[in-house]
Design a protein around this motif. Structure first.
Motif, PDB file in Angstrom:
ATOM      1  N   TYR A  37      35.477  76.402   8.974  1.00 18.72           N
ATOM      2  CA  TYR A  37      35.748  75.802   7.673  1.00 18.72           C
ATOM      3  C   TYR A  37      36.933  74.833   7.687  1.00 18.72           C
ATOM      4  CZ  TYR A  37      37.548  75.625   2.886  1.00 18.72           C
ATOM      5  OH  TYR A  37      38.050  75.203   1.695  1.00 18.72           O
ATOM      6  N   TRP A  38      38.064  75.247   8.249  1.00 15.26           N
ATOM      7  CA  TRP A  38      39.291  74.463   8.139  1.00 15.26           C
ATOM      8  C   TRP A  38      39.232  73.090   8.817  1.00 15.26           C
ATOM      9  CZ3 TRP A  38      42.223  74.965   4.290  1.00 15.26           C
ATOM     10  CH2 TRP A  38      42.343  76.196   3.667  1.00 15.26           C
ATOM     11  N   PRO A  39      38.521  72.917   9.914  1.00 14.65           N
ATOM     12  CA  PRO A  39      38.426  71.552  10.455  1.00 14.65           C
ATOM     13  C   PRO A  39      37.814  70.561   9.455  1.00 14.65           C
ATOM     14  CG  PRO A  39      37.803  73.099  12.134  1.00 14.65           C
ATOM     15  CD  PRO A  39      37.961  73.890  10.862  1.00 14.65           C
ATOM     16  N   TRP A  40      36.887  71.023   8.633  1.00 10.22           N
ATOM     17  CA  TRP A  40      36.306  70.133   7.619  1.00 10.22           C
ATOM     18  C   TRP A  40      37.342  69.762   6.564  1.00 10.22           C
ATOM     19  CZ3 TRP A  40      32.207  67.563   8.744  1.00 10.22           C
ATOM     20  CH2 TRP A  40      31.314  68.088   9.675  1.00 10.22           C
ATOM     21  N   VAL A  41      38.203  70.704   6.215  1.00  9.43           N
ATOM     22  CA  VAL A  41      39.274  70.407   5.267  1.00  9.43           C
ATOM     23  C   VAL A  41      40.202  69.350   5.864  1.00  9.43           C
ATOM     24  CG1 VAL A  41      41.280  71.376   4.066  1.00  9.43           C
ATOM     25  CG2 VAL A  41      39.149  72.671   4.176  1.00  9.43           C
ATOM     26  N   VAL A  42      40.492  69.470   7.141  1.00 10.85           N
ATOM     27  CA  VAL A  42      41.349  68.491   7.818  1.00 10.85           C
ATOM     28  C   VAL A  42      40.688  67.119   7.837  1.00 10.85           C
ATOM     29  CG1 VAL A  42      42.377  67.878  10.052  1.00 10.85           C
ATOM     30  CG2 VAL A  42      42.528  70.230   9.198  1.00 10.85           C
ATOM     31  N   VAL A  43      39.389  67.068   8.092  1.00  9.67           N
ATOM     32  CA  VAL A  43      38.661  65.784   8.114  1.00  9.67           C
ATOM     33  C   VAL A  43      38.729  65.120   6.735  1.00  9.67           C
ATOM     34  CG1 VAL A  43      36.346  64.755   8.292  1.00  9.67           C
ATOM     35  CG2 VAL A  43      37.144  66.359  10.030  1.00  9.67           C
ATOM     36  N   VAL A  44      38.499  65.884   5.678  1.00 15.81           N
ATOM     37  CA  VAL A  44      38.552  65.328   4.322  1.00 15.81           C
ATOM     38  C   VAL A  44      39.970  64.856   4.004  1.00 15.81           C
ATOM     39  CG1 VAL A  44      38.343  65.906   1.866  1.00 15.81           C
ATOM     40  CG2 VAL A  44      36.577  66.622   3.470  1.00 15.81           C
ATOM     41  N   ALA A  45      40.969  65.646   4.370  1.00 10.92           N
ATOM     42  CA  ALA A  45      42.356  65.252   4.127  1.00 10.92           C
ATOM     43  C   ALA A  45      42.697  63.972   4.888  1.00 10.92           C
ATOM     44  CB  ALA A  45      43.305  66.373   4.515  1.00 10.92           C
ATOM     45  N   ALA A  46      42.200  63.847   6.112  1.00 10.71           N
ATOM     46  CA  ALA A  46      42.447  62.633   6.891  1.00 10.71           C
ATOM     47  C   ALA A  46      41.824  61.413   6.209  1.00 10.71           C
ATOM     48  CB  ALA A  46      41.904  62.792   8.309  1.00 10.71           C
ATOM     49  N   LYS A  47      40.639  61.604   5.621  1.00 10.46           N
ATOM     50  CA  LYS A  47      39.984  60.500   4.908  1.00 10.46           C
ATOM     51  C   LYS A  47      40.796  60.098   3.673  1.00 10.46           C
ATOM     52  CE  LYS A  47      36.076  60.406   7.296  1.00 10.46           C
ATOM     53  NZ  LYS A  47      35.758  59.344   8.194  1.00 10.46           N
ATOM     54  N   LEU A  48      41.452  61.052   3.046  1.00 14.00           N
ATOM     55  CA  LEU A  48      42.235  60.787   1.832  1.00 14.00           C
ATOM     56  C   LEU A  48      43.683  60.390   2.130  1.00 14.00           C
ATOM     57  CD1 LEU A  48      41.004  63.758  -0.372  1.00 14.00           C
ATOM     58  CD2 LEU A  48      40.376  61.351  -0.591  1.00 14.00           C
ATOM     59  N   ARG A  49      44.017  60.253   3.391  1.00 11.62           N
ATOM     60  CA  ARG A  49      45.406  60.004   3.777  1.00 11.62           C
ATOM     61  C   ARG A  49      46.002  58.772   3.121  1.00 11.62           C
ATOM     62  NH1 ARG A  49      48.143  60.066   9.728  1.00 11.62           N
ATOM     63  NH2 ARG A  49      50.254  59.862   8.921  1.00 11.62           N
ATOM     64  N   GLY A  50      45.234  57.707   2.996  1.00  7.25           N
ATOM     65  CA  GLY A  50      45.755  56.485   2.368  1.00  7.25           C
ATOM     66  C   GLY A  50      46.219  56.748   0.945  1.00  7.25           C
ATOM     67  N   LEU A  51      45.407  57.462   0.188  1.00  4.73           N
ATOM     68  CA  LEU A  51      45.787  57.798  -1.190  1.00  4.73           C
ATOM     69  C   LEU A  51      46.980  58.742  -1.203  1.00  4.73           C
ATOM     70  CD1 LEU A  51      45.231  57.932  -4.296  1.00  4.73           C
ATOM     71  CD2 LEU A  51      43.757  59.890  -3.765  1.00  4.73           C
ATOM     72  N   LEU A  52      46.926  59.751  -0.351  1.00  8.92           N
ATOM     73  CA  LEU A  52      47.978  60.759  -0.331  1.00  8.92           C
ATOM     74  C   LEU A  52      49.323  60.193   0.127  1.00  8.92           C
ATOM     75  CD1 LEU A  52      45.949  63.710   1.229  1.00  8.92           C
ATOM     76  CD2 LEU A  52      46.521  63.378  -1.171  1.00  8.92           C
ATOM     77  N   ALA A  53      49.316  59.101   0.882  1.00 12.23           N
ATOM     78  CA  ALA A  53      50.556  58.533   1.415  1.00 12.23           C
ATOM     79  C   ALA A  53      51.260  57.610   0.428  1.00 12.23           C
ATOM     80  CB  ALA A  53      50.267  57.774   2.711  1.00 12.23           C
ATOM     81  N   ARG A  54      50.602  57.224  -0.652  1.00 11.85           N
ATOM     82  CA  ARG A  54      51.252  56.345  -1.637  1.00 11.85           C
ATOM     83  C   ARG A  54      52.447  57.062  -2.250  1.00 11.85           C
ATOM     84  NH1 ARG A  54      45.813  54.374  -4.686  1.00 11.85           N
ATOM     85  NH2 ARG A  54      44.983  53.166  -2.946  1.00 11.85           N
ATOM     86  N   PRO A  55      53.614  56.393  -2.271  1.00 12.23           N
ATOM     87  CA  PRO A  55      54.830  57.051  -2.771  1.00 12.23           C
ATOM     88  C   PRO A  55      54.699  57.597  -4.196  1.00 12.23           C
ATOM     89  CG  PRO A  55      55.403  55.041  -1.629  1.00 12.23           C
ATOM     90  CD  PRO A  55      53.909  55.071  -1.727  1.00 12.23           C
ATOM     91  N   VAL A  56      54.090  56.856  -5.093  1.00  8.63           N
ATOM     92  CA  VAL A  56      53.958  57.325  -6.475  1.00  8.63           C
ATOM     93  C   VAL A  56      53.086  58.574  -6.519  1.00  8.63           C
ATOM     94  CG1 VAL A  56      53.038  56.751  -8.758  1.00  8.63           C
ATOM     95  CG2 VAL A  56      54.353  55.062  -7.481  1.00  8.63           C
ATOM     96  N   PHE A  57      51.972  58.544  -5.803  1.00  8.55           N
ATOM     97  CA  PHE A  57      51.079  59.699  -5.777  1.00  8.55           C
ATOM     98  C   PHE A  57      51.781  60.900  -5.169  1.00  8.55           C
ATOM     99  CE2 PHE A  57      47.922  62.494  -3.943  1.00  8.55           C
ATOM    100  CZ  PHE A  57      47.004  62.625  -4.978  1.00  8.55           C
TER     101      PHE A  57
END
Length: 149
Positions: free
Chosen positions: A107-127
């Motif tokens: 299960y957890w590798p899939w969570v990591v893959v999704v998080a990696a895909k969302l990295r651009g959004l998650l890295a924005r300072p305001v977000f």
């Protein structure tokens, strides 16, 4: 035996609650600090030292102090153990624990893959500031709720 289990569970529950409050306060402080330096620095300080060892230690502490894991193994797993049937109770619980770990490994590798895909959004300072602030408040509230229960 039951009294000792209750004492141990209460100790784990309170330690977990304290750790949640600690994580919440740290997240809010990180959000505040990154807000003050957002104009000059796009990145914020990591909650740990940024190494694999630091990440592992934080994940390990989170799991060890998680009362939900103890509750799961103490309340859910015994329902699936056949005390009078074939196989020892210990081997059945061990098998169920191993199955839980294997499911997590899948299960957890899939969570990591999704998080990696969302990295651009998650890295924005305001977000990130808003995310840190929100999760900080939620962690503190959850820690207080766990301690009060």
């Amino acid at each position: 035996m039951a009294a000792q289990s209750a004492v141990v569970f209460t100790a784990i529950k309170l330690a977990g609650a304290a750790y949640l409050v600690f994580l919440g306060v740290r997240a809010i402080l990180v959000a505040r600090r990154s807000g003050a330096t957002a104009a000059s620095t796009p990145e914020r300080a990591a909650p740990h030292d940024g190494t694999k060892r630091g990440s592992f230690a934080e994940g390990f502490l989170t799991n060890v102090l998680n009362p939900k894991a103890a509750l799961f193994f103490l309340s859910v797993l015994p329902q699936f153990v056949d005390g009078g049937g074939s196989g020892s109770v210990t081997s059945q619980i061990l098998l169920l624990g191993v199955l839980d770990v294997l499911i997590g490994i899948l299960y957890w590798p899939w969570v990591v893959v999704v998080a990696a895909k969302l990295r651009g959004l998650l890295a924005r300072p305001v977000f990130r500031r808003r995310w840190e602030r929100t999760t900080g408040v939620l962690f503190i509230g959850t820690g207080a709720g766990v301690a009060a229960s």
